[in-house]
Every structure is written in structure tokens, then in C-alpha cells.
Design a protein around this motif. Structure first.
Motif, PDB file in Angstrom:
ATOM      1  N   ASP A  30     -60.448  28.352  -2.175  1.00 56.43           N
ATOM      2  CA  ASP A  30     -60.710  28.399  -0.731  1.00 56.43           C
ATOM      3  C   ASP A  30     -61.586  27.454  -0.257  1.00 56.43           C
ATOM      4  O   ASP A  30     -61.263  26.886   0.919  1.00 56.43           O
ATOM      5  N   THR A  33     -61.429  32.327  -8.492  1.00 59.17           N
ATOM      6  CA  THR A  33     -61.983  33.436  -7.796  1.00 59.17           C
ATOM      7  C   THR A  33     -62.656  32.782  -6.421  1.00 59.17           C
ATOM      8  O   THR A  33     -63.304  31.658  -6.664  1.00 59.17           O
ATOM      9  N   SER A  81     -65.264  39.444   1.413  1.00 58.79           N
ATOM     10  CA  SER A  81     -64.039  39.003   0.618  1.00 58.79           C
ATOM     11  C   SER A  81     -64.031  38.566  -0.586  1.00 58.79           C
ATOM     12  O   SER A  81     -65.027  37.833  -0.848  1.00 58.79           O
ATOM     13  N   SER A 123     -61.084  36.436  -3.009  1.00 55.25           N
ATOM     14  CA  SER A 123     -59.817  36.306  -3.402  1.00 55.25           C
ATOM     15  C   SER A 123     -59.549  35.621  -5.017  1.00 55.25           C
ATOM     16  O   SER A 123     -60.618  35.439  -5.450  1.00 55.25           O
ATOM     17  N   ARG A 164     -51.832  35.013  -5.091  1.00 54.94           N
ATOM     18  CA  ARG A 164     -52.960  35.174  -4.413  1.00 54.94           C
ATOM     19  C   ARG A 164     -53.123  36.545  -4.203  1.00 54.94           C
ATOM     20  O   ARG A 164     -52.320  36.852  -3.478  1.00 54.94           O
ATOM     21  N   TYR A 165     -54.307  36.834  -4.476  1.00 51.91           N
ATOM     22  CA  TYR A 165     -54.740  38.353  -4.156  1.00 51.91           C
ATOM     23  C   TYR A 165     -55.924  38.295  -3.468  1.00 51.91           C
ATOM     24  O   TYR A 165     -57.017  37.865  -3.849  1.00 51.91           O
ATOM     25  N   TYR A 166     -55.926  39.139  -2.324  1.00 47.75           N
ATOM     26  CA  TYR A 166     -57.106  39.356  -1.366  1.00 47.75           C
ATOM     27  C   TYR A 166     -57.602  40.780  -1.264  1.00 47.75           C
ATOM     28  O   TYR A 166     -56.957  41.503  -0.863  1.00 47.75           O
ATOM     29  N   ASN A 223     -56.321  44.908   2.197  1.00 48.78           N
ATOM     30  CA  ASN A 223     -56.047  44.080   0.775  1.00 48.78           C
ATOM     31  C   ASN A 223     -54.687  43.675   1.044  1.00 48.78           C
ATOM     32  O   ASN A 223     -53.832  44.271   1.510  1.00 48.78           O
ATOM     33  N   ASN A 225     -51.466  40.605  -0.675  1.00 49.42           N
ATOM     34  CA  ASN A 225     -51.347  39.576  -1.828  1.00 49.42           C
ATOM     35  C   ASN A 225     -50.023  38.714  -1.322  1.00 49.42           C
ATOM     36  O   ASN A 225     -49.190  39.125  -0.590  1.00 49.42           O
TER      37      ASN A 225
END
Length: 369
Positions: free
Chosen positions: A135, A293, A308, A310, A336-338, A352, A354
Motif C-alpha cells: 500500500d 501486509t 484497516s 490488507s 489481495r484481502y482487506y 471486508n 477481496n
């Protein structure tokens, strides 16, 4: 008193076609990454699929030696906006344009538009080779104008310092009416970057550490620290980066976007981890795995609200069929997972989600001549 353009030019060109070796110190490159993407978003308000061909990276580069102590580098990226930036007065698609002057055997001076001397190995790769940044580097300003100096203190230890513009645009052009409280334009929006490159155990273990401070606005800035580590032995390479960024005015925009307010977020923090492993099975096949991460926090001076986190996973296979040209076909999955903690779900209405993506393509760093 006026002069014509002819009189303003050099009496003798740097490179003459009468000289058979006029290009021997000049490299022209065409770097390309072309790919087919198939992806889907799930969660939150994102429920859709997509497929298309994409020019992920296309750039023309010129690098060369003008003198035994003077060289230059220039890169024009074609799949990027060409808008002239109001602060450094270059098009945004001119990523690199600098001179490198050798002051002594140990000292080098760099002048022009360049990449900051940030640490870590994620940042070392050209964007052509990075399918997905973490990020911070996805939102960081990667190329700015200024001056830098490097000093080879010891055979295995190099130190660098830069003084750069902290942005390429004036504040009002960058943020418009989205202004945080008590914001003032500084006399000089400047960044100071320092780094150290170390090498140990005959180069098997290396480091790139950096620390920087940049003031986007008057009396408020960004403190950015990066610790990069690399282990390399035979066919195996392992890299690990740790990033920490405390921002009195949010320069990455992640927290600002999460808050969805009309002002720029203040006193935010980003903490990241990035890991990449590479293994060469043979000269033709190479496997990569990137893990990452990133966590974002708001109001870090008071409550330090965790907004948050990620996660990212990117396994990739390279296939290089030819011996005499660096042409790589690749197959990659990008996940990618948030995730949002209770505070963000209850107060900001976030959910959430992804993103899953499959890419097939080719990477071609072509040396034209």
C-alpha cells in the motif's frame, strides 16, 4: 540582446554521425510488460468480474556516458499521464531525467528527476517487474526532482543523502479544496532522504536501510523509515522489508479515503511487511512468491485507531525460452484481502472484501542498441 536558437545550441554536437563509435556509450531500451487479466472483486460494495488485455508498463529509456565523469539517464513512460506538474515543470510521464557526476573515486553527485533513496528491496525493482506493490509504495511519489550524493565509505558500505521536492505539484493543484485544518503552503516543500547500503559475508547478505523526512505543508511532515534485507545463495534469494510511515498530513491517501471526509486526514500511521522469495529451477524457469501486509491507523497521537489491514499473496512463474534475449513469459495469481476492525465497520460503514486476479503475459526489457 537576443540570440537565435542556432546560436544558443552547441557549436559541436555531443554525438556526431561522422564518428563510427558515436553510440558506443549510449544505450536505448524499450521496456514492456503486456498481460491478460482476469479478475473478480468480492465483498463490501464490490461484486463484479472483469477481463482484458493491458499494457502494464511501456517505457523508452536512454542512458549513456557523456564524459569519463558525467553520465545521464532518461525514461519516458508511455502509459502514464503526460500532464506537466506545476511544481517541477515536467510531464508526469517523464519518470527519470538526471545527470550523474563522478566527483571522485568515492563520491557521486546526482541532479535532476530521480527516484528517492528509499530503502527496502520492493522499491529496488523497476515497476515493470512488480505486478502489485504494497500500500505505501502503491501510493508514494516515486520520482521527484532534486539532488543527491552517494559516498562509498568502505568496499561493502555505501551512504547516500538527497534533498528533493516533497511533491511534483503545488498544494492547491494536488489537493484542491480538500484542505486539512490550519494548512499553509511551506516556503519549500522539501524532503531529506538518507540511506545505507551494506554487504556482508561476500555479498550473501545485504541491507538497504533508509530514513526520511518530508514536509508537504508548513510545519507538518512525513517521517518514513525502511529496513530492507536480502539473502542470496546460489539459486535462492529471500528479501524482507519493514516499512513505517508516520504522517502528520496523510500523503498516501489511504486513511483519507477510508474516512471519506472533505479534509485530508492528519496524524496517521502505516506499518508494513513485505517478503519475496525467488528460486531458479533452471536457466529457463524461475518461481517467485511475494507476501505482504499493511496496516493503517488514524489519530495516532491520541487514540491510535486501527482502521484497516490488507494482505497480499503473489505466486509467479517465469519462463525464459531464449538464451540471448531477456524475454520472460509469466503466469501469476494476485490475491489481495482487506479487513476492517470493529471500529471501522461500526463508525465508517466499511466491510471486508477481496480481489483475486490471474495474469498471463510477457516482460521484455529490450536493449535496442
Amino acid at each position: 540582446m537576443g540570440f537565435t536558437q542556432t546560436n544558443d545550441s552547441l557549436a559541436k554536437p555531443l554525438f556526431s554521425q561522422d564518428n563510427e563509435s558515436f553510440l558506443k556509450d549510449i544505450d536505448f531500451t524499450l521496456d514492456m510488460r503486456v498481460e491478460f487479466r482476469a479478475y473478480k472483486f468480492r465483498g463490501g460494495d464490490s461484486y463484479y468480474n472483469g477481463m482484458q488485455f493491458q499494457n502494464g508498463f511501456t517505457a523508452l529509456g536512454i542512458a549513456g556516458k557523456l564524459h569519463e565523469n558525467v553520465s545521464f539517464r532518461f525514461r519516458h513512460r508511455f502509459n502514464k499521464s503526460g500532464d506537466v506538474q506545476s511544481l517541477d515543470l515536467l510531464g508526469n510521464n517523464i519518470e527519470i531525467a538526471y545527470l550523474d557526476v563522478k566527483l571522485s573515486e568515492l563520491l557521486n553527485l546526482r541532479l535532476g528527476k530521480m527516484n528517492p533513496f528509499y530503502g527496502g528491496y520492493e522499491y529496488e525493482f523497476s515497476p515493470m517487474y512488480v505486478l502489485e506493490y504494497n500500500d505505501i509504495y502503491s501510493n508514494a511519489l516515486a520520482f521527484v526532482t532534486g539532488a543527491g550524493i552517494t559516498y562509498q565509505a568502505l568496499e561493502d558500505h555505501n551512504f547516500g543523502v538527497q534533498v528533493l521536492n516533497s511533491r511534483t505539484m503545488l498544494y492547491e493543484d494536488l489537493y484542491g479544496d480538500v484542505i486539512a485544518e490550519n494548512i499553509e503552503e511551506p516556503i519549500w516543500p522539501v524532503s531529506i532522504v538518507g540511506n545505507w547500503r551494506g554487504s556482508f559475508f561476500d555479498g550473501k547478505f545485504q541491507t538497504i536501510y533508509s530514513m526520511s523526512y518530508g514536509n508537504e505543508v508548513k510545519n507538518r511532515g512525513t517521517y518514513f523509515f525502511t529496513l530492507g534485507h536480502k539473502y542470496q545463495n546460489n539459486n535462492f534469494t529471500l528479501m524482507y522489508d519493514f516499512h513505517y510511515s508516520y504522517e502528520q498530513v496523510d500523503t498516501k491517501g489511504v486513511v483519507t479515503n477510508l474516512l471519506a471526509e472533505e479534509t485530508v486526514a492528519e496524524d496517521v500511521r502505516y506499518i508494513e511487511n513485505w517478503l519475496r522469495a525467488e528460486y531458479s529451477f533452471s536457466p529457463k524457469f524461475q518461481a517467485l512468491l511475494s507476501l505482504m501486509t499493511s496496516s493503517a491507523f488514524d489519530n495516532v497521537k491520541t487514540e491510535s485507531e486501527h482502521l484497516s489491514t490488507s494482505y497480499g499473496v503473489i505466486p509467479t512463474i517465469y519462463y525464459s525460452p531464449f538464451k540471448n534475449i531477456d524475454l520472460r513469459f509469466f503466469l501469476a495469481y494476485i490475491g489481495r484481502y482487506y479487513e476492517y476492525p470493529n471500529f471501522s465497520r461500526e463508525n465508517l460503514g466499511l466491510a471486508n472484501y477481496n480481489r483475486n486476479e490471474l495474469r498471463v503475459g510477457v516482460i521484455a526489457p529490450l536493449l535496442l542498441f
